[in-house]
Design an enzyme around this catalytic site. Structure first.
Site, short mmCIF file in Angstrom:
data_model
loop_
_atom_site.label_atom_id
_atom_site.label_comp_id
_atom_site.label_asym_id
_atom_site.label_seq_id
_atom_site.Cartn_x
_atom_site.Cartn_y
_atom_site.Cartn_z
N ASN A 272 36.05 -7.84 -57.99
CA ASN A 272 36.50 -7.22 -59.25
C ASN A 272 37.87 -6.58 -59.09
OD1 ASN A 272 34.11 -7.88 -60.55
ND2 ASN A 272 33.24 -5.83 -60.44
N ARG B 211 34.16 -21.95 -70.00
CA ARG B 211 33.98 -22.08 -68.55
C ARG B 211 32.69 -22.84 -68.32
NH1 ARG B 211 37.40 -18.05 -66.25
NH2 ARG B 211 37.57 -16.16 -67.52
N ARG C 205 41.12 -17.82 -67.79
CA ARG C 205 41.77 -17.25 -66.61
C ARG C 205 41.02 -17.58 -65.32
NH1 ARG C 205 42.73 -11.61 -67.92
NH2 ARG C 205 44.78 -12.23 -68.67
N HIS D 156 37.33 -18.81 -77.46
CA HIS D 156 36.35 -18.13 -76.61
C HIS D 156 34.95 -18.21 -77.19
CE1 HIS D 156 34.64 -14.34 -74.68
NE2 HIS D 156 35.09 -15.03 -73.64
N TYR E 70 23.95 -14.11 -65.49
CA TYR E 70 24.53 -13.45 -66.67
C TYR E 70 23.45 -13.26 -67.71
CZ TYR E 70 29.47 -14.11 -65.31
OH TYR E 70 30.69 -14.06 -64.71
N ARG F 189 29.12 -2.44 -70.86
CA ARG F 189 29.06 -2.70 -69.43
C ARG F 189 30.29 -2.17 -68.71
NH1 ARG F 189 29.95 -8.19 -68.66
NH2 ARG F 189 31.89 -7.93 -67.55
N HIS G 244 25.95 -9.25 -70.43
CA HIS G 244 27.06 -10.02 -70.99
C HIS G 244 26.91 -10.28 -72.49
CE1 HIS G 244 29.67 -13.78 -71.22
NE2 HIS G 244 30.45 -12.94 -70.59
#
Length: 722
Positions: A72, A405, A435, A465, A499, A595, A623
């Site tokens: 992270n 992704r 990213r 997204h 997730y 979160r 998530h």
């Protein structure tokens, strides 16, 4: 797109919000009403470190949280700190959301990050490393091994490591070499035995090619002994510099700016522009230098001078650098040191009535909306099975899907390829600017194109997204019917196991028409002006949510029931936060479950008395995004892909879908009730930005683990009778 030309349209069956009062302007809010977003992010990573320090968790899970913390922080420096530094250097930086000058923010970040990295390193060295040794997992120096073990490692070094090493001298004939971002390196000083001249060399540790933890014995024995790859290489430096006297060596690691800035042009091929930018990424400016605490001043001076690193960007740390390598230890087959095995259940609606019966997901969706909750409910038997069934069904004519992704060997991608090869119309909207997944996404976008899938890359200036899939099928009566999936998480089978996400399957005509319009907008030239059950960014979403928040405020002012519940990864957008403050001032109960970053200050007298903020971290990465409004007893609840950040609301295509079935609303209400309960383990945010962990009750007993309780509840659900 003309934002003013787009009207927010709620479904006609929604209860109308009270009319806005005409005259009164909203009261002025205090100037110091936000928490600095960068420091809030560091506080989030501090909560991850809390888990690594929690002795009630399985030991190898604690080491995994150390690795997550390190990973992270790397990304934070590569993107957030790098972007801030770049804007300062170019004179484009502006004060933060709390009014702090950019250089002061950078100083605050470096100060806080220094403290946290020391805590992180000491947690491993002083606490977890001895505990690992007690469990037979030893990380030792080469000199501490028995002679026969050293001999085996010497053979490993000679045959598997030595051939790939590249020592690089630094002298008048050899300029200082390029140091790649996140690479682990040895700075070596050697002396010529005759001339006495001392030289410097850099040796890159091939940690990406070889295991970081080199095991000395059998893979699956009751004990496991490891040496660090850099220590093994250092032990054999004399073989890399034969005839020279090795004086000293030190480990260092560099972080570079690795954010990608693509100047999009409607006439430019986005794929080619991104590929060029990915090549430039490798040469981004340095922003952090990590060194071991034993590095001498002369070596450090050489590194900082050659790399252009400032003193406040140097992190001198105890113990091994790059504890992200601890991810490797999590692969050890030691069940007692891991979380108990959790097997995802199949969503009851997708469970066949008979043991040997093949599930028909499209038939189940025709019967009514289905809400699935990952990873407690299986991604493979829901999302993946939905697309695989659609690809194999001869009556399915078309599949449209967004992909942000996914994994390289994704069965989702294979299903789309199978569908295209079977002659179906298949559209994949691939976001190649995701990213750190850019190159991966480029690779399988081209794979899809070769199979005949129509691949598009979204809209200029916006990332796509949203998580959407649409299946068009010709039914037995000859009419076309649409089957939809709107989710909060990526179409990624691997991350779906860790997730926490929600997904809605529906054949509702309103949702279907919304998705058809949205896909047309993303792949063609349509500018959609309204949707029925979706809120879509960047045109509708912020205004739609503000309308809902303000409606709750007016319900409260009129003495009607009012409550707002929001679950997001990040809460940063000032307009949303200000609307929540005003709702709180009117008496609305506001519950925020976040979160990561939270710039909202809860519990401040006169401003946010009625706002509480909770954070839950654990085995799974929370998530999902949920937006729930009591609406005077006629609840309005959305799930979707958007966080409350400027980028999500202004620079991305995001979608929220409204849930309609009462049992789905009740399920999410129960989830929120549990998350907000004082009996549930969580972190509480106060009005000055301090997070406090509540893990034990007054009697010293552990509080309820929300994720474990949800796992248990969903695994025991049965197929509903319809």
């Amino acid at each position: 797109m003309d934002d003013e030309a787009v009207a927010v349209a709620d479904a006609p069956e929604d209860r109308a919000a009270p009319a806005e009062p005409a005259a009164e302007a909203p009261a002025e809010l205090p100037g110091n009403r936000y928490i600095d977003r960068e420091l809030s992010w560091l506080a989030f990573n501090g909560r991850v470190l809390d888990l690594a320090q929690d002795d009630s968790l399985p030991l190898l899970e604690r080491t995994n949280f150390l690795a997550i913390f390190a990973s992270n922080l790397d990304e934070f420096f590569m993107v957030r700190v790098a972007g801030l530094k770049r804007r300062i250097l170019t004179g484009l930086a502006v004060p933060t959301n709390v009014g702090t000058p950019p250089k002061a923010v950078l100083a605050d970040i470096n100060a806080a990050a220094h403290v946290m990295q020391i805590q992180h390193a000491e947690t491993f060295q002083r606490h977890l490393r001895p505990l690992l040794e007690e469990q037979g997992i030893r990380i030792v120096d080469v000199d501490d091994l028995a002679e026969d073990e050293r001999g085996r490692l010497a053979e490993v070094f000679s045959t598997q490591i030595f051939p790939v090493l590249m020592p690089l001298a630094v002298d008048p004939a050899h300029p200082f070499p390029y140091i790649s971002g996140l690479s682990l390196n040895l700075a070596v000083r050697v002396r010529h035995p005759k001339s006495g001249h001392i030289d410097f060399a850099r040796l890159k540790i091939p940690a990406g090619l070889l295991p970081r933890f080199v095991q000395t014995g059998p893979q699956n024995g009751p004990t496991a002994t490891f040496v660090l790859l850099e220590d093994l290489i250092a032990h054999h430096l004399s073989e890399l510099f034969p005839g020279m006297e090795v004086l000293e060596h030190h480990v260092f690691r560099l972080t570079r700016n690795e954010d990608v800035e693509v100047e999009e042009d409607e006439t430019e091929n986005l794929l080619q522009a991104l590929e060029k930018e990915l090549l430039r990424r490798r040469f981004g400016p340095p922003i952090r230098l990590e060194i071991t605490e034993d590095m001498d001043a002369r070596t450090l001076d050489l590194l900082t001078t050659e790399l252009g690193i400032g003193e406040d960007e140097v992190y001198r740390l105890p113990g091994p650098l790059d504890l992200g390598g601890l991810f490797e230890l999590n692969k050890l087959d030691r069940p007692a040191l891991h979380y108990p095995t959790a097997v995802p259940a199949t969503a009851p609606a997708f469970t066949p009535g008979e043991p040997n019966e093949k599930p028909d997901l499209l038939a189940a969706i025709r019967e009514g909306d289905v809400l699935v909750h990952h990873p407690y409910e299986s991604f493979a038997t829901s999302v993946q099975a939905f697309l695989e069934q659609a690809a194999a069904d001869p009556d399915v004519l078309a599949i449209k899907q967004t992909l942000y992704r996914t994994s390289g060997d994704s069965p989702i991608v294979e299903a789309l390829i199978d569908a295209a090869e079977a002659g179906k119309q298949v559209l994949a909207l691939v976001e190649i600017k995701a990213r750190f997944d850019e190159q991966n996404n480029i690779d399988w976008a081209r794979k899809l194109e070769r199979a005949g899938v129509h691949v598009v890359y979204g809209l200029v200036g916006l990332k796509t997204h949203c998580k959407l899939a649409l299946v068009v099928r010709r039914e037995a009566d000859g009419r076309l019917k649409n089957y939809c999936h709107v989710g909060t998480g990526n179409y990624n089978p691997k991350t779906s196991r860790i997730y926490e996400d929600l997904g809605l399957f529906t054949s509702d005509d309103h949702v279907a028409r919304d998705l058809v319009r949205l896909f047309n907008q993303l792949s063609g030239y349509a500018i959609e002006k309204k949707f029925r059950r979706l809120l879509v960014a960047p045109l509708h979403l912020r205004r739609g949510l503000l309308k809902r928040i303000n409606a709750e405020r007016m319900h409260a002012e009129a003495g009607r029931p009012a409550r707002i519940r929001i679950k997001v990864n990040s809460m940063v957008d000032e307009s949303i936060i200000d609307a929540l403050y005003r709702a709180s001032q009117a008496g609305v109960e506001v519950q925020v479950w976040v979160r990561g970053i939270c710039s909202l200050k809860p519990g401040e007298p006169g401003l946010s008395d009625n706002i509480v903020v909770r954070s839950i971290l654990g085995r799974y990465l929370e998530h999902s995004r949920i937006f729930s409004f009591l609406n005077d007893g006629d609840p309005v609840t959305y799930i979707g892909s958007a966080d409350m950040m400027h980028r999500n609301l202004d620079r991305r295509v995001e979608a929220l879908v409204r849930l309609k079935r009462p049992e789905h609303l009740a399920e999410l209400d129960a989830l929120f009730d549990a998350a907000m309960s004082d009996a549930t383990a969580s972190w509480h945010l106060d009005e000055v930005g301090i997070w406090t962990r509540h893990a034990k009750g007054p009697d010293g007993e552990p509080l309820t683990d929300l994720q474990a309780s949800v796992q248990q509840a969903l695994s025991s659900r049965r197929r509903p009778t319809r």
